[in-house]
Design an enzyme around this catalytic site. Structure first.
Site, PDB file in Angstrom:
ATOM      1  N   LYS A  63       3.901   8.976   9.047  1.00  0.00           N
ATOM      2  CA  LYS A  63       3.549   8.400  10.353  1.00  0.00           C
ATOM      3  C   LYS A  63       4.473   8.845  11.497  1.00  0.00           C
ATOM      4  O   LYS A  63       4.299   9.941  12.009  1.00  0.00           O
ATOM      5  CB  LYS A  63       3.418   6.888  10.215  1.00  0.00           C
ATOM      6  CG  LYS A  63       2.268   6.559   9.233  1.00  0.00           C
ATOM      7  CD  LYS A  63       1.869   5.114   9.074  1.00  0.00           C
ATOM      8  CE  LYS A  63       0.625   5.034   8.201  1.00  0.00           C
ATOM      9  NZ  LYS A  63       0.704   4.167   7.054  1.00  0.00           N
ATOM     10  N   TYR A  72       0.858  -1.188   0.000  1.00  0.00           N
ATOM     11  CA  TYR A  72       0.000   0.000   0.000  1.00  0.00           C
ATOM     12  C   TYR A  72       0.891   1.232   0.000  1.00  0.00           C
ATOM     13  O   TYR A  72       1.810   1.350   0.796  1.00  0.00           O
ATOM     14  CB  TYR A  72      -0.905   0.008   1.243  1.00  0.00           C
ATOM     15  CG  TYR A  72      -1.799   1.234   1.305  1.00  0.00           C
ATOM     16  CD1 TYR A  72      -2.807   1.438   0.366  1.00  0.00           C
ATOM     17  CD2 TYR A  72      -1.640   2.193   2.315  1.00  0.00           C
ATOM     18  CE1 TYR A  72      -3.634   2.554   0.425  1.00  0.00           C
ATOM     19  CE2 TYR A  72      -2.462   3.309   2.380  1.00  0.00           C
ATOM     20  CZ  TYR A  72      -3.459   3.489   1.440  1.00  0.00           C
ATOM     21  OH  TYR A  72      -4.277   4.595   1.495  1.00  0.00           O
ATOM     22  N   ASP A 120       9.432   2.735   0.254  1.00  0.00           N
ATOM     23  CA  ASP A 120       8.330   3.370   0.974  1.00  0.00           C
ATOM     24  C   ASP A 120       8.442   2.996   2.449  1.00  0.00           C
ATOM     25  O   ASP A 120       8.041   1.911   2.862  1.00  0.00           O
ATOM     26  CB  ASP A 120       6.986   2.936   0.379  1.00  0.00           C
ATOM     27  CG  ASP A 120       5.811   3.661   1.039  1.00  0.00           C
ATOM     28  OD1 ASP A 120       6.030   4.366   2.044  1.00  0.00           O
ATOM     29  OD2 ASP A 120       4.683   3.515   0.530  1.00  0.00           O
TER      30      ASP A 120
HETATM   31  C1  LIG Z   1       0.090   4.663   5.624  1.00  0.00           C
HETATM   32  C2  LIG Z   1       0.914   4.414   4.420  1.00  0.00           C
HETATM   33  C3  LIG Z   1       0.926   5.297   3.331  1.00  0.00           C
HETATM   34  C4  LIG Z   1      -0.028   6.444   3.217  1.00  0.00           C
HETATM   35  O1  LIG Z   1       0.134   7.385   4.229  1.00  0.00           O
HETATM   36  P1  LIG Z   1      -1.090   8.347   4.608  1.00  0.00           P
HETATM   37  O2  LIG Z   1      -0.496   9.325   5.570  1.00  0.00           O
HETATM   38  O3  LIG Z   1      -2.151   7.468   5.197  1.00  0.00           O
HETATM   39  O4  LIG Z   1      -1.544   8.981   3.351  1.00  0.00           O
HETATM   40  C5  LIG Z   1       1.834   5.082   2.314  1.00  0.00           C
HETATM   41  N1  LIG Z   1       2.689   4.031   2.346  1.00  0.00           N
HETATM   42  C6  LIG Z   1       2.682   3.157   3.364  1.00  0.00           C
HETATM   43  C7  LIG Z   1       3.671   2.043   3.369  1.00  0.00           C
HETATM   44  C8  LIG Z   1       1.790   3.293   4.420  1.00  0.00           C
HETATM   45  O5  LIG Z   1       1.746   2.384   5.400  1.00  0.00           O
END
Ligand SMILES: *Cc1c(COP(=O)(O)O)cnc(C)c1O
Length: 434
Positions: free
Chosen positions: A269, A146, A241
């Site tokens: 995060k 994701y 990511d």
């Molecule tokens: C949470 C997440 C995102 C998206 O971040 P948001 O702040 O929710 O838009 C992108 N990549 C990874 C791996 C994530 O866990």
């Protein structure tokens, strides 16, 4: 066991009259586990308190953002101080380079970076840089990975979508997703074949170094190293990511230690200390393509917001090597207690995968190595366990494909409570109750 209390249920009924589905992010609606979502009133340390006054141990941690637990005093102080000086200027403040310097000191791969307001924006922008620099249009992602909800990346995109059984999203033109190729995680040969089939068209490979959006799936030995080699051999960039893993699995980035050579990195995060943030960065020659230095456009009214920057800096200052060592011990002990609770209860089809403070609770015959295997989870068993844990005062992710996150706020007594709750919850699951 009766799930959400009367006030949570009333709040949910009322919220649905003005908010779509009563929530601002789909997984919060408890669709995957049944029942009505819990509405929270406050949180302190490892504990959450709901609007009915019930207390829970927090193993969601705002989906990984709350590495320091709820309302960590140093972060709250920094937020108060910054807020009093002005909430936003839409102009540079020193807080931005002060947080950037803290990040770069521990994550030198980010030679240059830019702050945005979410992980979604960070990945979307980093992909734009990759396309801008290579002149190529396609990207490769892994099934179950994701990378936020931007149009092109909603292809086999893990938990939220899988939970809702949408193959994709409505409203995304087929041509957009057509630029995204999907490979199975932990399969370097499949990746090499995909590259060969699309020679000279792939701008970047996007990867979560430890997959955290299809339960917890660690990279198999050599996979990330091979991924980097294959991508670079084909003239493509590697986008690590690290929106979940960055500053969670250790003081900095996780992927260099896992053998992956990246060109671009995304964060989110943890680095916001609990406030909305994202960041993208990497090689200086690539990042200097971004406006105002270069032709890749990206902007944000509230990007680098001073209150968010202050929260992030205060959070990173709390994260000493000793903090990570303690978090590792706590996480290991919680993992051990949950595993042994399952064994004691005779629940064989359960596996706990742990990478640092990321815990994957998997109800199935064997721990998953990729998305197809992760989808074989016994969803009903997870839902029963989730509800049993809730009634025992433990708040787990309301989806069988999400990661449970441990925070540094857990005390030994909290670890004990989590273990005892798991013993009772597994007994209930085995008894077929709930
Ligand atoms: C949470 C997440 C995102 C998206 O971040 P948001 O702040 O929710 O838009 C992108 N990549 C990874 C791996 C994530 O866990």
């Amino acid at each position: 066991m009766n799930g959400a209390g009367a006030r949570s249920r009333a709040a949910f009924r009322r919220a649905q009259k003005s908010l779509v589905g009563g929530v601002d992010s789909p997984v919060r609606a408890f669709g995957a586990v049944g029942g009505s979502p819990i509405f929270f009133a406050r949180g302190v340390g490892a504990r959450l308190v709901d609007v009915d006054g019930r207390r829970y141990l927090d193993l969601v941690g705002s989906w990984g953002a709350n590495l320091l637990g709820n309302a960590p005093p140093a972060v709250v102080r920094a937020v108060r101080r910054a807020a009093a000086l002005g909430l936003t200027f839409g102009a540079p403040t020193a807080a931005e380079h002060e947080l950037a310097e803290r990040i770069r000191a521990r994550a030198p791969a980010l030679e240059r970076l830019r702050f945005v307001s979410s992980g979604t924006e960070a990945v979307m922008s980093a992909v734009r840089v990759a396309r801008g620099s290579t002149g190529r249009s396609k990207v490769i992602k892994f099934a179950g990975g994701y990378h936020g909800h931007s149009d092109g990346l909603l292809a086999r995109a893990g938990s939220g979508i899988a939970t809702h059984s949408l193959p994709d999203s409505a409203g995304v033109p087929a041509a957009f997703v057509g630029e995204t190729l999907v490979a199975p995680y932990n399969d370097a040969d499949a990746l090499a074949r995909l590259f060969e089939a699309h020679a000279d068209q792939v701008a970047a490979v996007l990867v979560e170094p430890v997959a955290g959006n299809m339960n917890v799936v660690p990279p198999s030995p050599g996979f990330l190293h091979d991924l980097g080699r294959i991508a670079h051999d084909h003239g493509a960039l590697v986008l690590a990511d690290e929106v979940i893993t960055g500053f969670r699995l250790g003081p900095g980035l996780a992927h260099p230690g896992l053998g992956l050579r990246s060109d671009l990195v995304t964060l989110g995060k943890v680095i916001g200390g609990g406030l909305p943030i994202g960041a993208y960065g990497g090689r200086a020659d690539l990042m200097e393509l971004v406006a105002p230095k270069g032709p890749v456009y990206q902007a944000g009214t509230l990007s680098g917001n001073p209150v968010v920057m202050a929260a992030g800096a205060a959070a990173l200052d709390e994260l000493t090597p000793a903090t990570y060592r303690r978090l590792e011990r706590t996480s290991s002990e919680i993992g051990r207690r949950i595993t042994s609770a399952a064994q004691q209860a005779g629940v064989d089809a359960f596996h706990l995968t742990r990478v640092g403070s990321m815990l994957g609770l998997f109800f199935g015959a064997a721990p998953p190595a990729n998305f197809d295997e992760a989808l074989r989870v016994d969803r009903r068993a997870y839902a029963r366990f989730f509800r049993a844990m809730l009634s025992e005062g433990v708040y787990l992710p309301p989806s069988p494909l999400e990661t449970a996150f441990v925070s540094t706020a857990f005390r030994p007594s909290d670890v004990g409570s989590a273990g005892r709750a798991a013993e009772r919850a597994f007994a209930m699951v085995r008894g077929g109750r709930g």
